[in-house]
Design a protein around this motif. Structure first.
Motif, PDB file in Angstrom:
ATOM      1  N   LEU A 172       0.850  -1.190   0.000  1.00  0.00           N
ATOM      2  CA  LEU A 172       0.000   0.000   0.000  1.00  0.00           C
ATOM      3  C   LEU A 172       0.885   1.238   0.000  1.00  0.00           C
ATOM      4  O   LEU A 172       1.750   1.390   0.864  1.00  0.00           O
ATOM      5  CB  LEU A 172      -0.903  -0.003   1.246  1.00  0.00           C
ATOM      6  CG  LEU A 172      -1.734   1.257   1.480  1.00  0.00           C
ATOM      7  CD1 LEU A 172      -2.754   1.462   0.367  1.00  0.00           C
ATOM      8  CD2 LEU A 172      -2.460   1.162   2.835  1.00  0.00           C
ATOM      9  N   LYS A 173       0.634   2.120  -0.974  1.00  0.00           N
ATOM     10  CA  LYS A 173       1.332   3.414  -0.996  1.00  0.00           C
ATOM     11  C   LYS A 173       0.249   4.457  -0.772  1.00  0.00           C
ATOM     12  O   LYS A 173      -0.407   4.914  -1.702  1.00  0.00           O
ATOM     13  CB  LYS A 173       2.026   3.598  -2.347  1.00  0.00           C
ATOM     14  CG  LYS A 173       3.237   4.506  -2.340  1.00  0.00           C
ATOM     15  CD  LYS A 173       3.002   5.898  -1.788  1.00  0.00           C
ATOM     16  CE  LYS A 173       2.310   6.833  -2.743  1.00  0.00           C
ATOM     17  NZ  LYS A 173       1.897   8.113  -2.094  1.00  0.00           N
ATOM     18  N   PRO A 174       0.022   4.827   0.503  1.00  0.00           N
ATOM     19  CA  PRO A 174      -1.055   5.778   0.766  1.00  0.00           C
ATOM     20  C   PRO A 174      -0.628   7.206   0.431  1.00  0.00           C
ATOM     21  O   PRO A 174       0.538   7.459   0.129  1.00  0.00           O
ATOM     22  CB  PRO A 174      -1.285   5.634   2.273  1.00  0.00           C
ATOM     23  CG  PRO A 174      -0.013   5.099   2.829  1.00  0.00           C
ATOM     24  CD  PRO A 174       0.740   4.431   1.709  1.00  0.00           C
ATOM     25  N   GLN A 231      -4.224   8.391 -15.337  1.00  0.00           N
ATOM     26  CA  GLN A 231      -3.911   8.019 -16.716  1.00  0.00           C
ATOM     27  C   GLN A 231      -2.433   7.632 -16.845  1.00  0.00           C
ATOM     28  O   GLN A 231      -2.082   6.683 -17.552  1.00  0.00           O
ATOM     29  CB  GLN A 231      -4.237   9.180 -17.658  1.00  0.00           C
ATOM     30  CG  GLN A 231      -4.116   8.772 -19.101  1.00  0.00           C
ATOM     31  CD  GLN A 231      -4.769   9.759 -20.056  1.00  0.00           C
ATOM     32  OE1 GLN A 231      -5.071  10.895 -19.690  1.00  0.00           O
ATOM     33  NE2 GLN A 231      -4.993   9.322 -21.280  1.00  0.00           N
ATOM     34  N   TYR A 232      -1.593   8.374 -16.125  1.00  0.00           N
ATOM     35  CA  TYR A 232      -0.154   8.071 -16.129  1.00  0.00           C
ATOM     36  C   TYR A 232       0.098   6.665 -15.562  1.00  0.00           C
ATOM     37  O   TYR A 232       0.838   5.861 -16.138  1.00  0.00           O
ATOM     38  CB  TYR A 232       0.562   9.151 -15.296  1.00  0.00           C
ATOM     39  CG  TYR A 232       1.969   8.815 -14.898  1.00  0.00           C
ATOM     40  CD1 TYR A 232       2.999   8.827 -15.848  1.00  0.00           C
ATOM     41  CD2 TYR A 232       2.293   8.490 -13.576  1.00  0.00           C
ATOM     42  CE1 TYR A 232       4.302   8.523 -15.479  1.00  0.00           C
ATOM     43  CE2 TYR A 232       3.585   8.195 -13.208  1.00  0.00           C
ATOM     44  CZ  TYR A 232       4.590   8.209 -14.157  1.00  0.00           C
ATOM     45  OH  TYR A 232       5.873   7.903 -13.796  1.00  0.00           O
ATOM     46  N   ILE A 233      -0.566   6.364 -14.443  1.00  0.00           N
ATOM     47  CA  ILE A 233      -0.384   5.056 -13.787  1.00  0.00           C
ATOM     48  C   ILE A 233      -0.863   3.946 -14.731  1.00  0.00           C
ATOM     49  O   ILE A 233      -0.218   2.918 -14.893  1.00  0.00           O
ATOM     50  CB  ILE A 233      -1.209   4.995 -12.467  1.00  0.00           C
ATOM     51  CG1 ILE A 233      -0.827   6.121 -11.512  1.00  0.00           C
ATOM     52  CG2 ILE A 233      -1.191   3.600 -11.825  1.00  0.00           C
ATOM     53  CD1 ILE A 233       0.308   5.915 -10.622  1.00  0.00           C
ATOM     54  N   GLY A 249     -10.602  11.769 -11.351  1.00  0.00           N
ATOM     55  CA  GLY A 249     -11.416  12.885 -10.850  1.00  0.00           C
ATOM     56  C   GLY A 249     -12.850  12.835 -11.335  1.00  0.00           C
ATOM     57  O   GLY A 249     -13.275  11.891 -12.020  1.00  0.00           O
ATOM     58  N   ALA A 250     -13.605  13.878 -10.989  1.00  0.00           N
ATOM     59  CA  ALA A 250     -15.043  13.838 -11.240  1.00  0.00           C
ATOM     60  C   ALA A 250     -15.635  15.233 -11.347  1.00  0.00           C
ATOM     61  O   ALA A 250     -15.032  16.217 -10.906  1.00  0.00           O
ATOM     62  CB  ALA A 250     -15.730  13.081 -10.102  1.00  0.00           C
ATOM     63  N   LYS A 251     -16.785  15.296 -11.942  1.00  0.00           N
ATOM     64  CA  LYS A 251     -17.620  16.500 -11.924  1.00  0.00           C
ATOM     65  C   LYS A 251     -19.043  15.971 -11.893  1.00  0.00           C
ATOM     66  O   LYS A 251     -19.615  15.609 -12.938  1.00  0.00           O
ATOM     67  CB  LYS A 251     -17.365  17.319 -13.206  1.00  0.00           C
ATOM     68  CG  LYS A 251     -17.823  18.748 -13.094  1.00  0.00           C
ATOM     69  CD  LYS A 251     -16.834  19.613 -12.331  1.00  0.00           C
ATOM     70  CE  LYS A 251     -17.299  21.046 -12.243  1.00  0.00           C
ATOM     71  NZ  LYS A 251     -16.363  21.860 -11.446  1.00  0.00           N
TER      72      LYS A 251
HETATM   73  P1  NAD Z   1      -3.361  12.676  -6.370  1.00  0.00           P
HETATM   74  O1  NAD Z   1      -3.522  12.213  -7.764  1.00  0.00           O
HETATM   75  O2  NAD Z   1      -2.591  13.931  -6.115  1.00  0.00           O
HETATM   76  O3  NAD Z   1      -2.639  11.545  -5.494  1.00  0.00           O
HETATM   77  C1  NAD Z   1      -3.067  10.201  -5.498  1.00  0.00           C
HETATM   78  C2  NAD Z   1      -1.869   9.303  -5.247  1.00  0.00           C
HETATM   79  O4  NAD Z   1      -0.942   9.454  -6.325  1.00  0.00           O
HETATM   80  C3  NAD Z   1      -1.109   9.620  -3.969  1.00  0.00           C
HETATM   81  O5  NAD Z   1      -0.742   8.413  -3.344  1.00  0.00           O
HETATM   82  C4  NAD Z   1       0.094  10.409  -4.463  1.00  0.00           C
HETATM   83  O6  NAD Z   1       1.227  10.221  -3.643  1.00  0.00           O
HETATM   84  C5  NAD Z   1       0.349   9.829  -5.841  1.00  0.00           C
HETATM   85  N1  NAD Z   1       0.903  10.820  -6.764  1.00  0.00           N
HETATM   86  C6  NAD Z   1       0.676  12.164  -6.778  1.00  0.00           C
HETATM   87  N2  NAD Z   1       1.367  12.745  -7.764  1.00  0.00           N
HETATM   88  C7  NAD Z   1       2.051  11.771  -8.392  1.00  0.00           C
HETATM   89  C8  NAD Z   1       2.950  11.754  -9.508  1.00  0.00           C
HETATM   90  N3  NAD Z   1       3.275  12.868 -10.180  1.00  0.00           N
HETATM   91  N4  NAD Z   1       3.463  10.582  -9.892  1.00  0.00           N
HETATM   92  C9  NAD Z   1       3.146   9.448  -9.245  1.00  0.00           C
HETATM   93  N5  NAD Z   1       2.310   9.404  -8.179  1.00  0.00           N
HETATM   94  C10 NAD Z   1       1.763  10.550  -7.759  1.00  0.00           C
HETATM   95  O7  NAD Z   1      -4.824  12.777  -5.754  1.00  0.00           O
HETATM   96  P2  NAD Z   1      -5.248  13.362  -4.343  1.00  0.00           P
HETATM   97  O8  NAD Z   1      -5.143  14.854  -4.388  1.00  0.00           O
HETATM   98  O9  NAD Z   1      -4.593  12.634  -3.235  1.00  0.00           O
HETATM   99  O10 NAD Z   1      -6.798  12.938  -4.314  1.00  0.00           O
HETATM  100  C11 NAD Z   1      -7.835  13.705  -4.856  1.00  0.00           C
HETATM  101  C12 NAD Z   1      -8.231  13.220  -6.237  1.00  0.00           C
HETATM  102  O11 NAD Z   1      -8.622  11.855  -6.178  1.00  0.00           O
HETATM  103  C13 NAD Z   1      -9.425  13.950  -6.809  1.00  0.00           C
HETATM  104  O12 NAD Z   1      -9.203  14.182  -8.175  1.00  0.00           O
HETATM  105  C14 NAD Z   1     -10.577  12.973  -6.617  1.00  0.00           C
HETATM  106  O13 NAD Z   1     -11.652  13.125  -7.500  1.00  0.00           O
HETATM  107  C15 NAD Z   1      -9.878  11.686  -6.836  1.00  0.00           C
HETATM  108  N6  NAD Z   1     -10.598  10.571  -6.257  1.00  0.00           N
HETATM  109  C16 NAD Z   1     -11.211   9.698  -7.109  1.00  0.00           C
HETATM  110  C17 NAD Z   1     -11.934   8.632  -6.606  1.00  0.00           C
HETATM  111  C18 NAD Z   1     -12.594   7.657  -7.523  1.00  0.00           C
HETATM  112  O14 NAD Z   1     -12.941   6.572  -7.087  1.00  0.00           O
HETATM  113  N7  NAD Z   1     -12.779   7.985  -8.791  1.00  0.00           N
HETATM  114  C19 NAD Z   1     -12.017   8.455  -5.219  1.00  0.00           C
HETATM  115  C20 NAD Z   1     -11.380   9.364  -4.378  1.00  0.00           C
HETATM  116  C21 NAD Z   1     -10.664  10.411  -4.914  1.00  0.00           C
END
Ligand code: NAD
Length: 498
Positions: A172-174, A231-233, A249-251
């Motif tokens: 897990l990478k939280p 998308q990157y992942i 993300g969402a709207k």
């Molecule tokens: P985030 O994309 O910034 O981070 C998510 C994860 O990705 C984190 O663990 C972070 O460390 C990692 N990460 C961040 N930047 C990275 C990079 N450049 N390269 C590799 N890994 C990276 O998102 P957040 O701000 O933590 O969460 C909010 C977003 O998540 C919102 O857009 C929200 O809509 C979305 N979200 C979606 C769902 C869903 O089920 N669709 C659920 C919850 C949240």
């Protein structure tokens, strides 16, 4: 200062990369911990540990694996208050909302307790003369979850609950913004009887994420976060041959038909738009009243409700919402409000100047409400992820259906109406993954599956429910022949059972 390292091989281990991030307490703006950011070497060590532990766990019969989850459920109940308090302090949401965050995660673990049944395969007896065909679900090996800041208990449990129940080892990478609760959950899994090495928490940022994406021993990655990263992942993980689900993300729109009960609709909008300061991927961020009369009736009731929202510190259980997660998040959201005014939307309620008395350094802002937002504005097209609701007036039902259908995101949507025919038509036609009919936040329960469409979700299987088990297992199909076997000689024509 609390130092948060990693949880690897059943132990807390300090970070060795020399890189740390600050963990804030949004309600006061203070730094309350430092979290280690793992290097690729640290990630690799965790994967090696997981890989060594996994075969014995997969060979443990599924009822025994389920018993570990049952014990975990009990231990979380024991520690609920402590977990909710820490979650609220690191994230910013209120304590009652933090309890909900934990609860929605536990429900998926409860579902995963049914793993002996969920992993059962299919069997066709006598598919041909002396031939039986059967399939089995097997664990993938070492799998990973990369999770966002906004549900630091729920989403990790959505990932590791099913994955571990299936017999995988999990990395897990939280989110580095609120890593405290995921670490406690991993400790509780160990206390519940999970063998060391099956659930590892590697804290970090892009370096550890890239390490996961490129690691040859990681078979599957469940990601939740923003769309660009999802998308990157998805792209990099898939290019490396991994199974990837990436939720973004969402709207989310809420359609308010002219026949809707306006009191119900306004209650729903207030909770779904502003709860958790709008930092939910299923938050409603666009309200679409259908017809001018419905718009006027809606706003007459909505404006005073937004003006009287109660904002408070995370520990104030009576607050409607607390602070946002970081100072940058507040600046970003206020920037969108400035932009909306420039784009020509009408700001009916302005929460930008809100200050929380006694918590002047906290990351607060008040609720904002825009009217006359149009589909060409950036505040409509982009995810704001804050306490900002936009009203887009639709002249008729068809326009109200078109808006969420054509939006690039497709996570959730809701319709408020008393007309069953309109609701049915909407649910059938709208191009969005999760639909609420008189339900503002239609997050499916644990035994259904959760997933958005379009740029809200990459990959083909949803989270939790039966899809969660499919995602973290692979199907092996065995065709067996006993009586005469291949004694008859080789056959060069593709076998058929005709
Ligand atoms: P985030 O994309 O910034 O981070 C998510 C994860 O990705 C984190 O663990 C972070 O460390 C990692 N990460 C961040 N930047 C990275 C990079 N450049 N390269 C590799 N890994 C990276 O998102 P957040 O701000 O933590 O969460 C909010 C977003 O998540 C919102 O857009 C929200 O809509 C979305 N979200 C979606 C769902 C869903 O089920 N669709 C659920 C919850 C949240």
């Amino acid at each position: 200062m609390r130092e948060i390292g990693h949880f690897i091989g059943g132990k807390h281990v300090p970070g060795t990369s020399g890189r740390y991030a600050d963990v804030y307490q949004p309600m006061t703006g203070e730094v309350i911990a430092h979290v280690a950011l793992a290097s690729t070497d640290e990630l690799n060590a965790a994967v090696a540990n997981a890989k060594a532990a996994q075969p014995a766990w997969a060979a443990t019969n599924p009822q025994r694996r389920a018993r570990v989850l049952m014990k975990f459920l009990e231990l979380v109940q024991r520690d609920y208050d402590k977990l909710a308090d820490l979650l609220a302090r690191e994230h910013g949401k209120t304590v009652p909302d933090a309890r909900g965050d934990i609860q929605r995660g536990l429900e998926v673990v409860e579902f995963a307790v049914g793993i002996p049944h969920l992993m059962k395969g299919d069997y066709s007896d006598g598919a041909g003369p002396g031939i039986d065909i059967y399939s089995m679900r097997q664990a993938l090996g070492v799998v990973a979850g990369i999770t966002p800041f906004n549900f630091p208990a729920m989403i990790p449990m959505w990932k590791f609950g099913p994955a571990i129940a299936c017999g995988n080892a999990f990395i897990l990478k939280p989110s580095e913004r609120d890593p405290g609760v995921p670490m406690l959950l991993a400790e509780l899994m160990l206390e519940a009887g999970l063998p060391p090495g099956i659930l590892n928490v590697v804290n970090g940022d892009k370096e550890s994420v890239d390490g996961i994406l490129d690691h040859p021993d990681i078979q599957a990655i469940g990601f939740v976060g923003s769309t660009a990263i999802a998308q990157y992942i998805y792209a990099r993980g898939a290019a490396n041959g991994k199974r990837v689900q990436g939720f973004g993300g969402a709207k989310n729109h809420m359609i308010i038909m002219p026949d809707a009960d306006m009191d119900q609709a306004v209650d729903a909008l207030i909770g779904a738009g502003y709860g958790s300061a709008g930092e939910r991927c299923m938050a409603i961020s666009v309200a679409v009243p259908v017809g001018e009369d419905a718009a006027e009736r809606l706003l007459e009731k909505l404006v005073p409700r937004v003006e009287s929202l109660k904002i408070g510190p995370s520990t104030d259980g009576s607050a409607d919402f607390g602070p946002l997660v970081t100072r940058e998040a507040v600046e970003r959201v206020k920037g969108y409000v400035d932009l909306g005014i420039k784009e020509g939307a009408k700001l009916l309620v302005d929460g930008r100047g809100f200050k929380m008395q006694g918590y002047e350094n906290g990351f607060y802002m008040g609720g904002c409400l825009f009217d006359h937002v149009t589909a060409d504005m950036r505040i409509y097209k982009e995810e704001i992820f804050g306490p900002v609701l936009s009203v887009v007036r639709a002249p008729d039902y068809h326009e109200a259906l078109r808006l969420p259908t054509e939006h690039e995101y497709g996570n959730g949507v809701a319709i408020y109406t008393r007309d069953g025919d309109a609701a049915r038509d909407f649910a059938s036609k709208v191009n969005v993954g999760m639909v609420g009919i008189n339900v503002p936040i239609p997050v499916p329960l644990a035994y259904h599956t959760f997933g958005g469409w379009k740029r809200s979700g990459f990959g083909d299987l949803n989270q939790h429910g039966p899809d969660g088990v499919r995602f973290y297992t692979k199907t092996k199909t065995v065709t067996s022949r006993w009586p005469s076997g291949i004694k008859d000689g080789a056959d060069f024509v593709i076998p058929t059972m005709g």
